[in-house]
Every structure is written in C-alpha cells, then in structure tokens.
Design a protein around this motif. Structure first.
Motif, mmCIF file in Angstrom:
data_model
loop_
_atom_site.group_PDB
_atom_site.id
_atom_site.type_symbol
_atom_site.label_atom_id
_atom_site.label_comp_id
_atom_site.label_asym_id
_atom_site.label_seq_id
_atom_site.Cartn_x
_atom_site.Cartn_y
_atom_site.Cartn_z
ATOM 1 N N LEU A 44 -108.756 7.479 -1.162
ATOM 2 C CA LEU A 44 -108.640 7.764 -2.591
ATOM 3 C C LEU A 44 -108.645 6.476 -3.403
ATOM 4 N N MET A 45 -107.846 5.494 -2.996
ATOM 5 C CA MET A 45 -107.744 4.256 -3.760
ATOM 6 C C MET A 45 -109.068 3.501 -3.770
ATOM 7 N N MET A 46 -109.739 3.460 -2.637
ATOM 8 C CA MET A 46 -111.024 2.757 -2.565
ATOM 9 C C MET A 46 -112.073 3.452 -3.430
ATOM 10 N N THR A 47 -111.990 4.769 -3.518
ATOM 11 C CA THR A 47 -112.932 5.513 -4.349
ATOM 12 C C THR A 47 -112.658 5.272 -5.821
ATOM 13 N N LEU A 48 -111.394 5.263 -6.222
ATOM 14 C CA LEU A 48 -111.054 4.990 -7.619
ATOM 15 C C LEU A 48 -111.510 3.591 -8.025
ATOM 16 N N ALA A 49 -111.443 2.636 -7.079
ATOM 17 C CA ALA A 49 -111.850 1.264 -7.368
ATOM 18 C C ALA A 49 -113.364 1.074 -7.291
ATOM 19 N N GLY A 50 -114.106 2.103 -6.898
ATOM 20 C CA GLY A 50 -115.557 2.018 -6.818
ATOM 21 C C GLY A 50 -116.079 1.465 -5.509
ATOM 22 N N LEU A 52 -115.926 2.930 -2.623
ATOM 23 C CA LEU A 52 -116.584 4.056 -1.957
ATOM 24 C C LEU A 52 -117.160 4.962 -3.036
ATOM 25 N N PRO A 53 -118.379 5.475 -2.849
ATOM 26 C CA PRO A 53 -118.938 6.395 -3.848
ATOM 27 C C PRO A 53 -118.243 7.748 -3.805
ATOM 28 N N ARG A 54 -118.059 8.336 -4.955
ATOM 29 C CA ARG A 54 -117.506 9.691 -5.017
ATOM 30 C C ARG A 54 -118.514 10.686 -4.455
ATOM 31 N N LEU A 55 -117.999 11.695 -3.766
ATOM 32 C CA LEU A 55 -118.838 12.780 -3.281
ATOM 33 C C LEU A 55 -118.875 13.933 -4.264
ATOM 34 N N GLY A 56 -117.991 13.888 -5.252
ATOM 35 C CA GLY A 56 -117.951 14.929 -6.269
ATOM 36 C C GLY A 56 -116.876 14.610 -7.285
ATOM 37 N N GLY A 57 -116.965 15.262 -8.451
ATOM 38 C CA GLY A 57 -115.970 15.073 -9.491
ATOM 39 C C GLY A 57 -116.213 13.828 -10.322
ATOM 40 N N GLU A 58 -115.244 13.495 -11.166
ATOM 41 C CA GLU A 58 -115.380 12.324 -12.026
ATOM 42 C C GLU A 58 -114.039 11.635 -12.225
ATOM 43 N N VAL A 59 -114.130 10.375 -12.614
ATOM 44 C CA VAL A 59 -112.957 9.555 -12.919
ATOM 45 C C VAL A 59 -113.182 8.949 -14.290
ATOM 46 N N LEU A 60 -112.175 9.057 -15.164
ATOM 47 C CA LEU A 60 -112.288 8.523 -16.511
ATOM 48 C C LEU A 60 -111.142 7.553 -16.775
ATOM 49 N N PRO A 65 -116.068 7.864 -18.724
ATOM 50 C CA PRO A 65 -116.367 8.059 -17.300
ATOM 51 C C PRO A 65 -116.693 6.745 -16.604
ATOM 52 N N LEU A 66 -116.177 6.598 -15.381
ATOM 53 C CA LEU A 66 -116.526 5.445 -14.563
ATOM 54 C C LEU A 66 -117.830 5.722 -13.824
ATOM 55 N N PRO A 67 -118.695 4.719 -13.709
ATOM 56 C CA PRO A 67 -119.894 4.903 -12.879
ATOM 57 C C PRO A 67 -119.482 5.093 -11.434
ATOM 58 N N ASN A 68 -120.311 5.769 -10.684
ATOM 59 C CA ASN A 68 -119.979 6.117 -9.308
ATOM 60 C C ASN A 68 -120.308 4.982 -8.352
ATOM 61 N N GLY A 69 -119.326 4.607 -7.510
ATOM 62 C CA GLY A 69 -119.568 3.640 -6.455
ATOM 63 C C GLY A 69 -119.979 2.271 -6.932
ATOM 64 N N ASN A 70 -119.399 1.810 -8.034
ATOM 65 C CA ASN A 70 -119.754 0.515 -8.596
ATOM 66 C C ASN A 70 -118.473 -0.274 -8.853
ATOM 67 N N PRO A 71 -118.005 -1.065 -7.875
ATOM 68 C CA PRO A 71 -116.720 -1.754 -8.031
ATOM 69 C C PRO A 71 -116.698 -2.748 -9.184
ATOM 70 N N SER A 72 -117.824 -3.401 -9.455
ATOM 71 C CA SER A 72 -117.872 -4.363 -10.551
ATOM 72 C C SER A 72 -117.663 -3.673 -11.895
ATOM 73 N N ARG A 73 -118.340 -2.547 -12.079
ATOM 74 C CA ARG A 73 -118.193 -1.803 -13.332
ATOM 75 C C ARG A 73 -116.797 -1.197 -13.447
ATOM 76 N N ALA A 74 -116.266 -0.728 -12.333
ATOM 77 C CA ALA A 74 -114.903 -0.189 -12.360
ATOM 78 C C ALA A 74 -113.914 -1.271 -12.774
ATOM 79 N N ASN A 75 -114.083 -2.473 -12.218
ATOM 80 C CA ASN A 75 -113.203 -3.581 -12.566
ATOM 81 C C ASN A 75 -113.334 -3.952 -14.040
ATOM 82 N N LYS A 76 -114.551 -4.017 -14.535
ATOM 83 C CA LYS A 76 -114.764 -4.343 -15.943
ATOM 84 C C LYS A 76 -114.216 -3.249 -16.863
ATOM 85 N N SER A 77 -114.107 -2.023 -16.340
ATOM 86 C CA SER A 77 -113.535 -0.922 -17.117
ATOM 87 C C SER A 77 -112.013 -0.917 -17.080
#
Length: 238
Positions: A44-50, A52-60, A65-77
């Motif tokens: 779960l934590m690795m997926t929230l941080a980007g 691991l790519p999500r297999l479904g659903g969304e994180v905001l 919304p956070l882009p899927n499976g993109n740790p750099s974008r997640a960090n910048k968000s």
C-alpha cells in the motif's frame, strides 16, 4: 481532505494484494495502518508513493489526482515516503543528508532542528555511525525537510528496541500537530500506534477488517484481536 484513497487496488504485476481500499486522511491527522505480516501494508505505501503502479482506483492529494506509478510526480505533489529500510546516505553526515533532500520552499534546517533537537549534537556525524533510533529520526527529518503534504512512514519501529520506539512514536503526533501534514503510519506496535493516531484501519490479506477512531479501538482490544485473527468482530466485547 489532504489524502483521499478511492477503491484502490494495489499489488505486484497483475496480482492484487490490497483490494477496494477507501480512506481519507485530513490535514494534521494521523492514520495508523495495522495488520499482521503479509497483510499488504508495505505494498500500500509503495503504491501511494508511486513506486508501484495502481491496479485500480485513484489517489488524490488536495483533491488533485496523482498520476499512476510515477514516484517523481507523486513526490512533487507532496507525497513523501520514509521506507522501512530508512534509505539514508550512510557515508554522508546528518547535515548533508538533510541538505541534499531539501528543496525550494521546503522546511529550513532550523525548523527541522526545532522538531528534532537531538540531531544538533550529531550534525557532523556520518549517518552510518548513528544509532538505530537516531537513524530513524534522521530518515523522518529528511522526509520533512521536503515539506510534504502527505507523509508515509513504513514501520518506524523496525529493528529498534521497545524503549526507543516509545520515545520515537510520539514524534509522529508532534509532526502532524505542528506542520499540518497528513501522516499514514504503518506500525507493528499496536498500542503505541493507537496512542499517537487519530484513526486506524486493520488490513488482513489485503482487506480492511476493522476501522475506527483510535480511541474507540483502544476501548475494544478484543475487536482488534478478532480483526487480526479472523474472529467475530460484531460480537466481540471489551
């Protein structure tokens, strides 16, 4: 709400490990994620941080919304993970670890030392020479210097003596109250986690088996036990 998780499915490859997770973590609050080994907490934590790519659903984050499976974008968000292995630069000093992590608009080093005064005396010491508790403190400080909106802490107590954990975990409460950061805390020390968290969920085999305020769960330890081990939660009584 700072962090919103909607119908999240997380896993490795095409294999789901966490299924249909819905949770909100508001500004300045702490969510404890509890559960036995293999429950899907680190996934779960690795997926929230980007990572691991999500297999479904969304994180905001802040309704975006956070882009899927993109740790750099997640960090910048504003999503910053403190991993269970701490991932420090062991050959660099405390000061260097913090300076490298700091970014424009982040917390100043003086602000970090206000939160972690014990690091002042270790300022020029290599991270690899710190005690386990000091390393964990530095790992959290290095995340905070980035001024996250959402702070993910995976197993703060990993490899630490219980007496050290008792002194470190209250720091999580202070961080949320002082900075307004939303904190998601994965922790194996259930009692201590519930003392610093506002709310908690119990994750078992990828499903939430129990959720509620930390105060409520502390009052009903039998429900926690049932959630962990597959008992009858509805008929458990404290």
């Amino acid at each position: 709400m700072s962090l919103q998780i909607r119908d999240l499915v997380a896993g490795h490859g095409k294999v789901p490990v966490v299924r249909g997770l819905d949770v909100d973590v508001s500004n300045g609050s702490v969510l404890a994620v509890l559960g036995p080994n293999g429950a899907g907490k680190t996934t779960l934590m690795m997926t929230l941080a980007g990572l691991l790519p999500r297999l479904g659903g969304e994180v905001l984050v802040d309704d975006k919304p956070l882009p899927n499976g993109n740790p750099s974008r997640a960090n910048k968000s504003g999503v910053v993970l403190v991993p269970d292995n701490r991932a420090l630069f062991s050959g660099l000093t405390v000061a260097d670890n913090l300076t490298i992590a700091r970014r424009k608009g982040g917390m100043s080093l003086d602000e970090i030392l206000d939160l972690f005064p014990a690091l002042q005396a270790r300022w020029k010491v290599a991270a690899g020479s710190l005690s386990g508790g000091e390393q964990q403190m530095l790992a959290v400080a290095r995340a905070l210097v980035q001024k996250p909106s959402v702070l993910l802490i995976d197993e703060m107590s990993m490899g630490l003596a219980p007496v050290i954990v008792e002194s470190l975990l209250p720091m999580v409460r202070r961080i949320a109250d002082t900075t307004g950061t939303s904190v998601v805390l994965v922790e194996q020390h259930v009692r201590l986690a519930l003392e610093v968290a506002d709310d908690a969920i119990v994750l078992v085999h990828g499903d939430v088996t129990l959720r509620g305020s930390s105060a409520e769960l502390r009052r009903h330890p039998d429900r926690l036990e049932a959630a962990y081990f597959g008992g009858d939660i509805a008929h458990a009584t404290a």
